[in-house]
Design a protein around this motif. Structure first.
Motif, PDB file in Angstrom:
ATOM      1  N   ALA A   1       0.827  -1.219   0.000  1.00 37.11           N
ATOM      2  CA  ALA A   1       0.000   0.000   0.000  1.00 37.11           C
ATOM      3  C   ALA A   1       0.860   1.268   0.000  1.00 37.11           C
ATOM      4  CB  ALA A   1      -0.952   0.014   1.194  1.00 37.11           C
ATOM      5  N   ILE A   2       2.007   1.204  -0.703  1.00 38.35           N
ATOM      6  CA  ILE A   2       2.875   2.371  -0.868  1.00 38.35           C
ATOM      7  C   ILE A   2       2.741   2.851  -2.309  1.00 38.35           C
ATOM      8  CG2 ILE A   2       5.265   3.189  -0.915  1.00 38.35           C
ATOM      9  CD1 ILE A   2       5.897   1.225   1.324  1.00 38.35           C
ATOM     10  N   ASP A   3       2.334   4.114  -2.483  1.00 37.55           N
ATOM     11  CA  ASP A   3       2.164   4.673  -3.819  1.00 37.55           C
ATOM     12  C   ASP A   3       3.523   4.930  -4.471  1.00 37.55           C
ATOM     13  OD1 ASP A   3      -0.590   4.669  -3.676  1.00 37.55           O
ATOM     14  OD2 ASP A   3      -0.697   6.693  -2.842  1.00 37.55           O
ATOM     15  N   SER A   4       3.606   4.644  -5.760  1.00 43.64           N
ATOM     16  CA  SER A   4       4.839   4.942  -6.483  1.00 43.64           C
ATOM     17  C   SER A   4       4.502   5.402  -7.891  1.00 43.64           C
ATOM     18  CB  SER A   4       5.752   3.709  -6.531  1.00 43.64           C
ATOM     19  OG  SER A   4       5.163   2.675  -7.304  1.00 43.64           O
ATOM     20  N   TYR A   5       5.378   6.220  -8.448  1.00 49.94           N
ATOM     21  CA  TYR A   5       5.309   6.620  -9.855  1.00 49.94           C
ATOM     22  C   TYR A   5       6.521   6.004 -10.547  1.00 49.94           C
ATOM     23  CZ  TYR A   5       1.881  10.484  -9.490  1.00 49.94           C
ATOM     24  OH  TYR A   5       0.752  11.245  -9.330  1.00 49.94           O
ATOM     25  N   ILE A   6       6.294   5.361 -11.686  1.00 50.17           N
ATOM     26  CA  ILE A   6       7.417   4.965 -12.525  1.00 50.17           C
ATOM     27  C   ILE A   6       7.293   5.769 -13.816  1.00 50.17           C
ATOM     28  CG2 ILE A   6       6.146   2.902 -13.306  1.00 50.17           C
ATOM     29  CD1 ILE A   6       8.939   1.563 -13.662  1.00 50.17           C
ATOM     30  N   VAL A   7       8.276   6.628 -14.057  1.00 47.78           N
ATOM     31  CA  VAL A   7       8.190   7.623 -15.123  1.00 47.78           C
ATOM     32  C   VAL A   7       9.344   7.416 -16.102  1.00 47.78           C
ATOM     33  CG1 VAL A   7       8.268  10.080 -15.641  1.00 47.78           C
ATOM     34  CG2 VAL A   7       7.130   9.300 -13.575  1.00 47.78           C
ATOM     35  N   TYR A   8       9.018   7.358 -17.403  1.00 51.93           N
ATOM     36  CA  TYR A   8      10.060   7.330 -18.422  1.00 51.93           C
ATOM     37  C   TYR A   8      10.564   8.760 -18.571  1.00 51.93           C
ATOM     38  CZ  TYR A   8      12.476   6.590 -22.828  1.00 51.93           C
ATOM     39  OH  TYR A   8      13.439   6.534 -23.810  1.00 51.93           O
ATOM     40  N   THR A   9      11.771   9.007 -18.091  1.00 46.25           N
ATOM     41  CA  THR A   9      12.265  10.363 -17.887  1.00 46.25           C
ATOM     42  C   THR A   9      12.290  11.234 -19.146  1.00 46.25           C
ATOM     43  OG1 THR A   9      13.592   9.499 -16.059  1.00 46.25           O
ATOM     44  CG2 THR A   9      14.116  11.707 -16.825  1.00 46.25           C
ATOM     45  N   PRO A  10      12.789  10.757 -20.298  1.00 42.75           N
ATOM     46  CA  PRO A  10      12.788  11.640 -21.483  1.00 42.75           C
ATOM     47  C   PRO A  10      11.400  12.145 -21.851  1.00 42.75           C
ATOM     48  CG  PRO A  10      14.230   9.764 -21.843  1.00 42.75           C
ATOM     49  CD  PRO A  10      13.494   9.484 -20.568  1.00 42.75           C
ATOM     50  N   ASP A  11      10.399  11.251 -21.824  1.00 41.72           N
ATOM     51  CA  ASP A  11       9.027  11.677 -22.132  1.00 41.72           C
ATOM     52  C   ASP A  11       8.499  12.630 -21.072  1.00 41.72           C
ATOM     53  OD1 ASP A  11       8.999  10.198 -24.410  1.00 41.72           O
ATOM     54  OD2 ASP A  11       7.639   8.643 -23.675  1.00 41.72           O
ATOM     55  N   PHE A  12       8.848  12.356 -19.808  1.00 36.80           N
ATOM     56  CA  PHE A  12       8.369  13.202 -18.712  1.00 36.80           C
ATOM     57  C   PHE A  12       8.889  14.630 -18.850  1.00 36.80           C
ATOM     58  CE2 PHE A  12       9.330  14.882 -14.390  1.00 36.80           C
ATOM     59  CZ  PHE A  12       8.023  15.191 -14.040  1.00 36.80           C
ATOM     60  N   PHE A  13      10.170  14.781 -19.135  1.00 39.15           N
ATOM     61  CA  PHE A  13      10.731  16.127 -19.270  1.00 39.15           C
ATOM     62  C   PHE A  13      10.117  16.863 -20.459  1.00 39.15           C
ATOM     63  CE2 PHE A  13      14.867  14.846 -16.931  1.00 39.15           C
ATOM     64  CZ  PHE A  13      14.269  15.115 -15.713  1.00 39.15           C
ATOM     65  N   ARG A  14       9.868  16.152 -21.558  1.00 38.01           N
ATOM     66  CA  ARG A  14       9.205  16.790 -22.705  1.00 38.01           C
ATOM     67  C   ARG A  14       7.789  17.229 -22.322  1.00 38.01           C
ATOM     68  NH1 ARG A  14      12.060  13.006 -25.904  1.00 38.01           N
ATOM     69  NH2 ARG A  14      10.411  11.447 -25.660  1.00 38.01           N
ATOM     70  N   GLU A  15       7.115  16.365 -21.581  1.00 34.62           N
ATOM     71  CA  GLU A  15       5.746  16.680 -21.171  1.00 34.62           C
ATOM     72  C   GLU A  15       5.712  17.885 -20.233  1.00 34.62           C
ATOM     73  OE1 GLU A  15       1.953  14.526 -18.967  1.00 34.62           O
ATOM     74  OE2 GLU A  15       3.639  13.316 -19.656  1.00 34.62           O
ATOM     75  N   MET A  16       6.684  17.971 -19.340  1.00 34.92           N
ATOM     76  CA  MET A  16       6.735  19.104 -18.412  1.00 34.92           C
ATOM     77  C   MET A  16       6.937  20.418 -19.176  1.00 34.92           C
ATOM     78  SD  MET A  16       6.081  17.989 -15.454  1.00 34.92           S
ATOM     79  CE  MET A  16       6.528  19.381 -14.420  1.00 34.92           C
ATOM     80  N   LYS A  17       7.739  20.365 -20.219  1.00 38.75           N
ATOM     81  CA  LYS A  17       7.967  21.564 -21.024  1.00 38.75           C
ATOM     82  C   LYS A  17       6.678  21.994 -21.721  1.00 38.75           C
ATOM     83  CE  LYS A  17      11.318  23.418 -24.315  1.00 38.75           C
ATOM     84  NZ  LYS A  17      12.522  23.107 -25.144  1.00 38.75           N
TER      85      LYS A  17
END
Length: 308
Positions: free
Chosen positions: A186-202
């Motif tokens: 019951a521990i929440d986690s995010y697994i994020v593909y970093t290159p896509d994440f940084f593009r999405e943040m931009k």
């Protein structure tokens, strides 16, 4: 409202039916789930008799919850919802609320809608430690990943892992197993593909969701940044996105895990460059000090699994 029992008594004088009804009522009221629900509530016999159908519904639904087969197989009338017994206007009634599994599913759906780069392949999402290919080359990495997953204490211990290895050796698969083990706890986690994440943040600056996305990633109990170093870096991404995330997580003792084809030194060199061609060694070193201090370096070795 006429009670069930009084109506049945008018329909038949069969003593055996009355006895069975009384026996069923006693059995219902002896159920610990029902007793706990009735505890502290001002209910007389009339209210009780009139509310027997609701109590039977409550008993059935809550006992389904006690023996929960999982959200997909939920046998309740409304899948993922459980009843709460209330007394209103001298009548027993039920209110339905989302169960913990339903709430978790709804949170995950909201997360996926908010951050598209949370998407990872299904085989990674389904990865478990039992199903891992535990050859000698990956034995140490698997052991450390499992130790983290079963001992993680977000908010108390912010120490994470840094998985380094060549392309295709199974780093992301290990992180999928970690995420699934954390979910069991019951521990929440995010697994994020970093290159896509940084593009999405931009891109999110334009649609007004930047801060919301940044806060979600900063605050999740365990964050997994997959394939860091594969992105095109900029000073803004390094300092205002990655730096802000790591600073918050460091202060709140929230573990961050990384996978990369770069070791610590190589990642520092990568972070020092920006898309404009400048070199900012000091700012890169500041980011790397946070990463080094709050992760254990783990080398993942072995053959390229994707070329099989």
């Amino acid at each position: 409202m006429e009670s069930i029992q009084s109506a049945l008594k008018q329909w038949t004088k069969d003593q055996r039916i009355e006895e069975r009804l009384e026996s069923a009522k006693k059995s219902l009221l002896a159920d610990p789930v029902v007793q706990k629900a009735l505890e502290g509530k001002r209910i007389n016999d009339d209210i009780l008799d009139q509310g027997l159908i609701k109590l039977y519904e409550f008993q059935k639904e809550r006992n389904n919850c006690e023996q929960c087969p999982g959200l997909a197989a939920c046998p309740n009338m409304m899948k993922g919802y459980q009843p709460e017994m209330i007394v209103a206007r001298r009548t027993i009634d039920l209110e339905y609320h989302s169960c913990s599994l339903k709430k978790k599913e709804e949170r995950a759906k909201q997360q996926r809608q908010l951050i598209k780069s949370l998407y990872v392949p299904k085989d990674i999402l389904d990865a478990t430690f039992d199903g891992l290919d535990l050859d000698r080359d990956r034995e140490e990495a698997s052991r450390k990943a499992l130790a983290f997953a079963v001992n993680a204490r977000p908010g108390e211990d912010g120490q994470g892992l840094y998985f380094y290895g060549r392309f295709g050796v199974g780093k992301t698969h290990l992180m999928g197993a970690v995420a699934n083990e954390l979910r069991e706890r019951a521990i929440d986690s995010y697994i994020v593909y970093t290159p896509d994440f940084f593009r999405e943040m931009k891109q999110s600056i334009g649609d007004g969701t930047f801060q919301e996305k940044l806060d979600a990633v900063k605050r999740t109990q365990v964050l997994i940044l997959d394939d860091i170093g594969a992105e095109t870096i900029s000073g803004w991404i390094r300092d205002d996105v990655l730096g802000a995330i790591l600073q918050h997580r460091m202060l709140e003792k929230l573990p961050t895990l990384f996978t990369s084809n770069y070791d610590y030194d190589e990642l520092e060199e990568h972070l020092a460059y920006s898309e404009r061609g400048g070199i900012e060694e000091l700012k890169a070193k500041r980011i790397m000090e946070r990463i080094k201090h709050f992760t254990t370096f783990v080398q993942v070795e072995g053959a390229n699994r994707r070329s099989r």
